[in-house]
Enzyme design. Sequence first.
Site, PDB file in Angstrom:
ATOM      1  N   LYS A   1      78.580  -3.087  67.030  1.00  0.00           N
ATOM      2  CA  LYS A   1      78.395  -2.808  65.603  1.00  0.00           C
ATOM      3  C   LYS A   1      77.464  -3.833  64.940  1.00  0.00           C
ATOM      4  O   LYS A   1      77.165  -4.886  65.543  1.00  0.00           O
ATOM      5  CB  LYS A   1      79.783  -2.785  64.936  1.00  0.00           C
TER       6      LYS A   1
ATOM      7  N   HIS B   1      83.034  -0.562  68.724  1.00  0.00           N
ATOM      8  CA  HIS B   1      83.686   0.748  68.593  1.00  0.00           C
ATOM      9  C   HIS B   1      83.935   1.319  69.986  1.00  0.00           C
ATOM     10  O   HIS B   1      83.152   1.097  70.903  1.00  0.00           O
ATOM     11  CB  HIS B   1      82.786   1.718  67.821  1.00  0.00           C
TER      12      HIS B   1
ATOM     13  N   ASN C   1      84.662  -5.475  62.721  1.00  0.00           N
ATOM     14  CA  ASN C   1      85.399  -5.744  63.952  1.00  0.00           C
ATOM     15  C   ASN C   1      84.578  -5.586  65.244  1.00  0.00           C
ATOM     16  O   ASN C   1      85.123  -5.344  66.314  1.00  0.00           O
ATOM     17  CB  ASN C   1      86.691  -4.923  63.986  1.00  0.00           C
TER      18      ASN C   1
ATOM     19  N   TYR D   1      81.794   9.379  61.664  1.00  0.00           N
ATOM     20  CA  TYR D   1      83.154   8.983  61.286  1.00  0.00           C
ATOM     21  C   TYR D   1      83.842  10.044  60.424  1.00  0.00           C
ATOM     22  O   TYR D   1      84.718   9.697  59.622  1.00  0.00           O
ATOM     23  CB  TYR D   1      83.116   7.650  60.541  1.00  0.00           C
TER      24      TYR D   1
HETATM   25  P1  IDP Z   1      89.202   1.970  65.903  1.00  0.00           P
HETATM   26  O1  IDP Z   1      87.768   1.545  65.666  1.00  0.00           O
HETATM   27  O2  IDP Z   1      90.029   0.863  66.505  1.00  0.00           O
HETATM   28  O3  IDP Z   1      89.328   3.273  66.646  1.00  0.00           O
HETATM   29  P2  IDP Z   1      89.830   3.465  63.476  1.00  0.00           P
HETATM   30  O4  IDP Z   1      91.174   3.614  62.883  1.00  0.00           O
HETATM   31  O5  IDP Z   1      89.243   4.655  64.180  1.00  0.00           O
HETATM   32  O6  IDP Z   1      89.849   2.184  64.450  1.00  0.00           O
HETATM   33  O7  IDP Z   1      88.856   3.021  62.294  1.00  0.00           O
HETATM   34  C1  IDP Z   1      87.441   3.057  62.437  1.00  0.00           C
HETATM   35  C2  IDP Z   1      86.857   1.798  61.865  1.00  0.00           C
HETATM   36  O8  IDP Z   1      87.077   1.756  60.455  1.00  0.00           O
HETATM   37  C3  IDP Z   1      87.490   0.497  62.377  1.00  0.00           C
HETATM   38  O9  IDP Z   1      86.969   0.098  63.629  1.00  0.00           O
HETATM   39  C4  IDP Z   1      87.151  -0.472  61.270  1.00  0.00           C
HETATM   40  O10 IDP Z   1      85.784  -0.885  61.332  1.00  0.00           O
HETATM   41  C5  IDP Z   1      87.330   0.406  60.044  1.00  0.00           C
HETATM   42  N1  IDP Z   1      88.727   0.367  59.519  1.00  0.00           N
HETATM   43  C6  IDP Z   1      89.807   0.938  60.046  1.00  0.00           C
HETATM   44  N2  IDP Z   1      90.907   0.759  59.310  1.00  0.00           N
HETATM   45  C7  IDP Z   1      90.521   0.062  58.251  1.00  0.00           C
HETATM   46  C8  IDP Z   1      91.227  -0.433  57.096  1.00  0.00           C
HETATM   47  O11 IDP Z   1      92.421  -0.237  56.900  1.00  0.00           O
HETATM   48  N3  IDP Z   1      90.471  -1.142  56.201  1.00  0.00           N
HETATM   49  C9  IDP Z   1      89.148  -1.342  56.385  1.00  0.00           C
HETATM   50  N4  IDP Z   1      88.446  -0.895  57.453  1.00  0.00           N
HETATM   51  C10 IDP Z   1      89.117  -0.196  58.380  1.00  0.00           C
HETATM   52 MG    MG Z   2      88.678   5.178  66.081  1.00  0.00          MG
END
Ligand code: IDP
Ligand code: MG
Length: 141
Positions: A9, A115, A112, A49
């Site tokens: 990312k 992905h 984070n 997304y």
């Molecule tokens: P993942 O990337 O671990 O599969 P997902 O729930 O699919 O997690 O969420 C996609 C992305 O959205 C996350 O990697 C993160 O960058 C962002 N994200 C997820 N949950 C939150 C939140 O509660 N607050 C802010 N950003 C979030």
């Molecule tokens: Mg995800």
Amino acid sequence: MERTIAIIKPDAVKGAHIGEIIAAIEAEGLAIEAMEFMRLSAAQARGFYSVHEGKHFFDRLIEYMTSGPIVALVLAGEEAIPRWRTLMGPTNPEQAAPETLRGRFGQSLTFNAVHGSDAPETAAYEMSYLFGGRHLNGLRA
Ligand code: IDP
Ligand code: MG
């Protein structure tokens, strides 16, 4: 044999962690079948997304994913989806073990670092979304 999308990312590209993340992929024994440096438009990020549309973090996520270039990869191997997700660590870097990629490079729940697809159907959608059919080029004899 299974395939997954992996994305380095924008925060991890800016932080100069591309090489370390690719080294971790290779050390795990996952094969890189396609790799492309790209910059997502807002429309592309929203489509990628779309399952998160309407969630409170959606706009922040789109802003983040379009804030700079990314590296998109297709990884292949036995159990590639769970193995890549284990290597990444949980979504929130604060809960990630220090040896995971999110533990090493993630800064916050949004920023984070990496992905990974969460299921074979999602992986198929994400591969065609990001690569069209181009990820198959490297597989042709
Ligand atoms: P993942 O990337 O671990 O599969 P997902 O729930 O699919 O997690 O969420 C996609 C992305 O959205 C996350 O990697 C993160 O960058 C962002 N994200 C997820 N949950 C939150 C939140 O509660 N607050 C802010 N950003 C979030
Ligand atoms: Mg995800």
